[in-house]
Design an enzyme around this catalytic site. Structure first.
Site, mmCIF file in Angstrom:
data_model
loop_
_atom_site.group_PDB
_atom_site.id
_atom_site.type_symbol
_atom_site.label_atom_id
_atom_site.label_comp_id
_atom_site.label_asym_id
_atom_site.label_seq_id
_atom_site.Cartn_x
_atom_site.Cartn_y
_atom_site.Cartn_z
ATOM 1 N N LYS A 134 -3.827 6.272 3.390
ATOM 2 C CA LYS A 134 -4.588 5.735 2.266
ATOM 3 C C LYS A 134 -6.084 5.688 2.568
ATOM 4 O O LYS A 134 -6.491 5.588 3.713
ATOM 5 C CB LYS A 134 -4.080 4.339 1.882
ATOM 6 C CG LYS A 134 -4.518 3.218 2.798
ATOM 7 C CD LYS A 134 -4.217 1.884 2.114
ATOM 8 C CE LYS A 134 -5.055 0.765 2.706
ATOM 9 N NZ LYS A 134 -6.461 0.809 2.311
ATOM 10 N N LYS A 170 -0.167 -2.017 14.224
ATOM 11 C CA LYS A 170 -1.455 -1.910 14.903
ATOM 12 C C LYS A 170 -1.284 -1.930 16.416
ATOM 13 O O LYS A 170 -2.244 -1.691 17.164
ATOM 14 C CB LYS A 170 -2.395 -3.042 14.466
ATOM 15 C CG LYS A 170 -2.786 -2.926 12.998
ATOM 16 C CD LYS A 170 -4.191 -3.402 12.705
ATOM 17 C CE LYS A 170 -4.514 -3.129 11.244
ATOM 18 N NZ LYS A 170 -5.793 -3.586 10.794
ATOM 19 N N LYS A 227 -11.690 1.185 3.417
ATOM 20 C CA LYS A 227 -13.124 1.008 3.632
ATOM 21 C C LYS A 227 -13.479 0.885 5.104
ATOM 22 O O LYS A 227 -14.575 1.247 5.502
ATOM 23 C CB LYS A 227 -13.685 -0.148 2.813
ATOM 24 C CG LYS A 227 -13.041 -1.474 2.973
ATOM 25 C CD LYS A 227 -13.655 -2.481 1.991
ATOM 26 C CE LYS A 227 -12.612 -3.426 1.455
ATOM 27 N NZ LYS A 227 -11.903 -4.196 2.490
HETATM 28 P P1 ATP Z 1 -9.758 -2.383 5.222
HETATM 29 O O1 ATP Z 1 -9.840 -0.994 5.788
HETATM 30 O O2 ATP Z 1 -10.847 -3.292 5.688
HETATM 31 O O3 ATP Z 1 -8.385 -2.988 5.327
HETATM 32 P P2 ATP Z 1 -9.171 -1.690 2.488
HETATM 33 O O4 ATP Z 1 -9.938 -0.626 1.787
HETATM 34 O O5 ATP Z 1 -7.784 -1.399 2.932
HETATM 35 O O6 ATP Z 1 -10.092 -2.199 3.672
HETATM 36 P P3 ATP Z 1 -8.490 -4.383 1.663
HETATM 37 O O7 ATP Z 1 -9.603 -5.409 1.692
HETATM 38 O O8 ATP Z 1 -7.499 -4.355 2.778
HETATM 39 O O9 ATP Z 1 -9.177 -2.935 1.507
HETATM 40 O O10 ATP Z 1 -7.699 -4.498 0.301
HETATM 41 C C1 ATP Z 1 -8.305 -4.896 -0.897
HETATM 42 C C2 ATP Z 1 -7.445 -4.488 -2.072
HETATM 43 O O11 ATP Z 1 -7.596 -3.088 -2.312
HETATM 44 C C3 ATP Z 1 -5.942 -4.725 -1.898
HETATM 45 O O12 ATP Z 1 -5.428 -5.211 -3.113
HETATM 46 C C4 ATP Z 1 -5.389 -3.349 -1.606
HETATM 47 O O13 ATP Z 1 -4.042 -3.218 -2.026
HETATM 48 C C5 ATP Z 1 -6.320 -2.461 -2.424
HETATM 49 N N1 ATP Z 1 -6.435 -1.121 -1.829
HETATM 50 C C6 ATP Z 1 -7.029 -0.819 -0.648
HETATM 51 N N2 ATP Z 1 -7.008 0.503 -0.417
HETATM 52 C C7 ATP Z 1 -6.372 1.069 -1.489
HETATM 53 C C8 ATP Z 1 -6.040 2.416 -1.835
HETATM 54 N N3 ATP Z 1 -6.340 3.431 -1.037
HETATM 55 N N4 ATP Z 1 -5.399 2.631 -3.012
HETATM 56 C C9 ATP Z 1 -5.083 1.587 -3.832
HETATM 57 N N5 ATP Z 1 -5.363 0.303 -3.552
HETATM 58 C C10 ATP Z 1 -6.008 0.026 -2.395
HETATM 59 MG MG MG Z 2 -6.606 -2.906 4.121
#
Ligand code: ATP
Ligand code: MG
Length: 327
Positions: free
Chosen positions: A192, A115, A195
């Site tokens: 990836k 980051k 959110k």
């Molecule tokens: P942020 O952008 O806020 O980091 P995020 O979508 O990456 O949100 P996290 O809260 O970081 O979500 O992760 C929650 C769970 O979802 C973790 O177990 C992570 O491994 C899984 N996860 C997040 N994005 C993916 C993806 N694109 N494919 C598979 N698993 C995912």
């Molecule tokens: Mg994340």
């Protein structure tokens, strides 16, 4: 009850709602592991603060996230579902663990390095994550590849604490038996789906069918015509992963089924499969979100159960490190 392994996992209440990748990579596994394990699932609202979200949005999103988890099959009777900030022992233990963490050691965390810096909170987040896990004496943590280094840090800190102050923490392992599908962004399939990034490359769990169809139809593909997995076809590869997850059919089987067909038919089927996957989730969500008092009761009951364990651990920690007990 207590003979089941304890599993801990958290998710940040960031973004508009949970996205397809969260369901595929995390929450559907949470729903499936609740019988065999003593699960603790939490909304990582303290971790969400590293993004300094708008206060009203964070608050609303946290409650909405509970409704989404329940809609996706997380069961607050079998599992302990709570908000991280409702258990003050998380940051308390994080402070103690932070005092055992080398500055250089924390600086080596690749996620922070990637980051390119940020707040002290972001720097400190792997230590808070270690506390999230150790405070519950969790045996296993379902993690993605990107979190492996943080789990190593957690284990190192547990061992360091145990060696210095006496056996206190269970050493957590990575929870095995979770397929490692990673869903990619529809607009940029080299990264990836996330959110907190959102946009038209992200499918929200709560998207209506028309929106899902539109997003899938405009997903970035390549100039070829073949529906198959390949390094130079990240967009099609991603859509094949999605279709495979939604239908339960293996990717090679899908490649055969679409041999000779164009991208148009394929994308229409992907869209339909995603819509079908989330139709029951949307329906159940509507029921849960209509009853905020019930969602608050779920959180209150979860926090009470979580606190019971967390206070016990923290009492031992306070005593072991030499903090004078309040009278
Ligand atoms: P942020 O952008 O806020 O980091 P995020 O979508 O990456 O949100 P996290 O809260 O970081 O979500 O992760 C929650 C769970 O979802 C973790 O177990 C992570 O491994 C899984 N996860 C997040 N994005 C993916 C993806 N694109 N494919 C598979 N698993 C995912
Ligand atoms: Mg994340």
């Amino acid at each position: 009850m207590s003979s089941r392994p304890r599993v801990l996992s958290g998710i940040r209440p960031t973004g508009e709602s949970f996205q397809l990748g969260n369901y595929v990579g995390a929450v559907r596994h949470w729903a499936a592991m609740q019988d065999e394990n003593d699960c603790f699932f939490f909304l990582a609202d303290l971790h969400a603060l590293t993004e300094t979200p708008e206060p009203a949005k964070l608050r609303g999103r946290t409650r909405q996230a509970v409704a989404e988890l329940l809609a996706m099959g997380v069961d607050p009777v079998r599992s302990t579902v709570f908000a991280q900030s409702h258990v003050a022992e998380h940051p308390e233990l994080a402070w103690v663990l932070g005092c055992l963490t080398g500055f250089g050691e924390a600086s080596r965390m690749t996620q922070f390095k990637e980051k390119g810096g940020g707040s002290v909170g972001l720097f400190y987040y792997p230590v808070l994550q270690a506390a999230d896990i150790l405070i519950y004496q969790a045996n296993a943590v379902p993690i993605g590849e990107d979190q492996r280094q943080h789990l190593e840090l957690t284990r190192d800190l547990a061992q360091r604490f145990n060696a210095r102050y006496g056996d206190t923490f269970v050493l957590p392992a990575a929870y095995e038996g979770r397929a490692g599908e990673r869903i990619k962004d529809l607009q940029d399939p080299t990264r990836k789906m996330s959110k907190s990034i959102g946009g038209t490359g992200t499918i929200w769990v709560l998207d209506d069918p028309k929106t899902v169809t539109k997003k899938v139809r405009s997903a970035v593909t390549d100039t070829g015509r073949e529906v198959r997995v390949a390094d130079d076809k990240p967009g099609i590869t991603n859509l094949l992963t999605i279709l495979s997850v939604c239908t339960g059919k293996a990717v090679p089987e899908l490649e055969d089924a679409y041999a000779g067909k164009g991208y148009g038919d394929f994308k229409a089927d992907v869209a339909e499969a995603v819509v079908e996957l989330f139709a029951p989730v949307r329906e159940r969500y509507a029921g849960f979100i209509d009853d905020p008092a019930e969602l608050d009761r779920v959180l209150a009951a979860g926090a009470a159960r979580a606190r019971e364990v967390a206070v016990r651990t923290m009492t031992t920690v306070r005593e072991r490190v030499g903090l004078l007990a309040p009278t």
